[in-house]
Design a protein around this motif. Structure first.
Motif, short mmCIF file in Angstrom:
data_model
loop_
_atom_site.label_atom_id
_atom_site.label_comp_id
_atom_site.label_asym_id
_atom_site.label_seq_id
_atom_site.Cartn_x
_atom_site.Cartn_y
_atom_site.Cartn_z
N LYS A 67 0.83 -1.21 0.00
CA LYS A 67 0.00 0.00 0.00
C LYS A 67 0.86 1.25 0.00
O LYS A 67 0.59 2.21 -0.74
CB LYS A 67 -0.92 -0.02 1.22
N GLY A 68 1.92 1.26 0.81
CA GLY A 68 2.81 2.41 0.82
C GLY A 68 3.50 2.61 -0.51
O GLY A 68 3.66 3.75 -0.98
N THR A 69 3.90 1.51 -1.16
CA THR A 69 4.55 1.62 -2.47
C THR A 69 3.59 2.18 -3.50
O THR A 69 3.96 3.06 -4.30
CB THR A 69 5.05 0.24 -2.91
N VAL A 70 2.35 1.69 -3.52
CA VAL A 70 1.37 2.17 -4.50
C VAL A 70 1.04 3.64 -4.27
O VAL A 70 0.92 4.42 -5.22
CB VAL A 70 0.10 1.30 -4.45
N TYR A 187 11.50 -6.60 -8.29
CA TYR A 187 11.33 -5.29 -8.92
C TYR A 187 11.31 -4.15 -7.91
O TYR A 187 11.01 -3.01 -8.30
CB TYR A 187 10.03 -5.28 -9.73
N ASP A 188 11.58 -4.43 -6.67
CA ASP A 188 11.55 -3.36 -5.66
C ASP A 188 12.56 -2.26 -5.96
O ASP A 188 12.28 -1.07 -5.75
CB ASP A 188 11.83 -3.95 -4.26
N GLU A 189 13.71 -2.64 -6.44
CA GLU A 189 14.75 -1.64 -6.70
C GLU A 189 14.32 -0.64 -7.76
O GLU A 189 14.48 0.57 -7.60
CB GLU A 189 16.04 -2.35 -7.12
N SER A 190 13.75 -1.14 -8.87
CA SER A 190 13.32 -0.23 -9.94
C SER A 190 12.13 0.62 -9.51
O SER A 190 12.03 1.81 -9.87
CB SER A 190 12.98 -1.03 -11.20
N ILE A 191 11.20 0.04 -8.74
CA ILE A 191 10.04 0.81 -8.28
C ILE A 191 10.47 1.91 -7.33
O ILE A 191 10.03 3.07 -7.44
CB ILE A 191 9.01 -0.13 -7.61
N ASN A 192 11.33 1.59 -6.38
CA ASN A 192 11.81 2.61 -5.44
C ASN A 192 12.64 3.68 -6.15
O ASN A 192 12.59 4.85 -5.77
CB ASN A 192 12.65 1.95 -4.35
N ALA A 193 13.36 3.28 -7.20
CA ALA A 193 14.13 4.27 -7.96
C ALA A 193 13.22 5.26 -8.65
O ALA A 193 13.52 6.47 -8.72
CB ALA A 193 15.03 3.56 -8.98
N PHE A 258 7.42 4.43 -14.65
CA PHE A 258 6.09 4.25 -14.09
C PHE A 258 5.30 3.18 -14.83
O PHE A 258 4.46 2.50 -14.23
CB PHE A 258 5.33 5.59 -14.11
N VAL A 259 5.51 3.05 -16.13
CA VAL A 259 4.85 1.97 -16.87
C VAL A 259 5.28 0.61 -16.34
O VAL A 259 4.45 -0.30 -16.12
CB VAL A 259 5.15 2.09 -18.38
N GLU A 260 6.58 0.43 -16.11
CA GLU A 260 7.08 -0.83 -15.56
C GLU A 260 6.53 -1.07 -14.16
O GLU A 260 6.09 -2.19 -13.82
CB GLU A 260 8.60 -0.82 -15.54
N SER A 261 6.51 -0.03 -13.33
CA SER A 261 5.99 -0.18 -11.97
C SER A 261 4.51 -0.52 -11.97
O SER A 261 4.05 -1.37 -11.20
CB SER A 261 6.23 1.12 -11.19
#
Length: 311
Positions: A67-70, A187-193, A258-261
């Motif tokens: 939820k925090g990531t989204v 995929y956490d690294e790319s999303i956080n980036a 953002f598309v990848e995330s």
């Protein structure tokens, strides 16, 4: 007289003795007792255990992280869209509109996460507090019904199917949470980036505009910060054409991130939580169909075919 007496003897000899056997066998009564005890245990212990958040502490923690990531992705996409819209010219307007649309998509994913979180405890109560006790009662009733009663098989089959479906649906929620957590770790690294890059850009906005005033002043509003971030990117380049290209390149990078995330979150939040229960239910259906088919195809021994019986 001899004929009458002989007829009376034959009648007394052929008189059918009343059936003194009990109406229900010990096996039937034992099955009913076991089913009723299981219903009471399900209501008193299992329903209470599997409907409390403490039982799903790890799963709830994983969903809260999601939820925090989204929410971070939703806010970052809105911030990036606003920043690009403030750039000079219309070079990034199309990308800005696409980023603005991502906020709605992330809101849908956020709703799916919250639904999955609440289903953890709700399904536990529904399955163990309602479905299993009712199915145990129907199973006990089917045990007591005579063999020739058509409702005997219907009640038994319906109760077994309903219990299996409820348990599979309930168990699939924690299973999908753990499975999607393993997938999302990749995929956490790319999303956080993607989130940090937008946050870093907006954080550098005051530095780009220069410090004006003391630290006691009210902070700038969001639009001012975004404008400063874009102006900082523009001022880094000498002429306007190079500046527009710089902003466009930055916008394209953010759009790709953002598309990848969004794709990763959609798969781990919408696709897998739906496919896993459907696959499990399909496997249960195949198993039940095979078992019932084998039972129906089993040959039934006729009285003249039993051992020790003559035709």
């Amino acid at each position: 007289m001899d004929t009458i007496e002989r007829a009376d003897q034959i009648a007394r000899h052929e008189r059918v003795e009343p059936d003194r056997r009990p109406r229900f066998s010990r096996a039937q009564l034992a099955s009913v007792v076991v089913l009723l005890l299981l219903a009471v245990l399900s209501v008193t212990a299992l329903a209470r255990t599997f409907s409390t958040p403490q039982t799903y502490a790890h799963q709830i923690e994983v969903l809260d992280q999601k939820k925090g990531t989204v929410m971070g992705l939703s806010v970052s996409s809105a911030v990036a869209s606003t920043a690009i819209s403030l750039a000079p010219g219309d070079a990034g307007s199309a990308i800005s509109d696409q980023l603005a649309g991502f906020s709605k998509d992330f809101t849908i994913i956020l709703g799916a996460i919250l639904l999955e979180k609440y289903l953890l405890t709700t399904l536990g109560f529904v399955v163990f507090g309602i479905i299993i006790p009712i199915c145990c009662a129907m199973g006990a009733l089917s045990v007591l019904l005579p063999r020739h009663n058509q409702w005997k098989g219907i009640l038994f089959a319906f109760s077994v199917h309903l219990v299996l479906i409820g348990v599979v649906v309930w168990g699939s929620i924690p299973a999908t949470v753990m499975l999607t957590d393993k997938i999302q770790e990749t995929y956490d690294e790319s999303i956080n980036a993607a989130i940090e890059s937008v946050s870093q850009t907006t954080a550098e906005a005051p530095a780009a505009e220069g410090s004006t005033g003391s630290g006691d002043n009210v902070p700038q509003d969001l639009v001012g910060q975004l404008s400063g971030a874009v102006n900082g990117a523009v001022s880094a380049v000498g002429d306007a054409a190079s500046a527009v290209g710089n902003v466009t390149t930055w916008a394209q990078d953010k759009l790709s991130a953002f598309v990848e995330s969004l794709a990763v979150m959609a798969v781990t939040t919408l696709v897998i939580p739906v496919l896993v229960p459907l696959a499990a239910l399909y496997i249960v259906k195949l198993a039940l169909t095979s078992a019932l088919g084998a039972r129906a195809a089993a040959p039934v021994a006729r009285p003249h075919e039993l051992p020790g019986k003559r035709a």
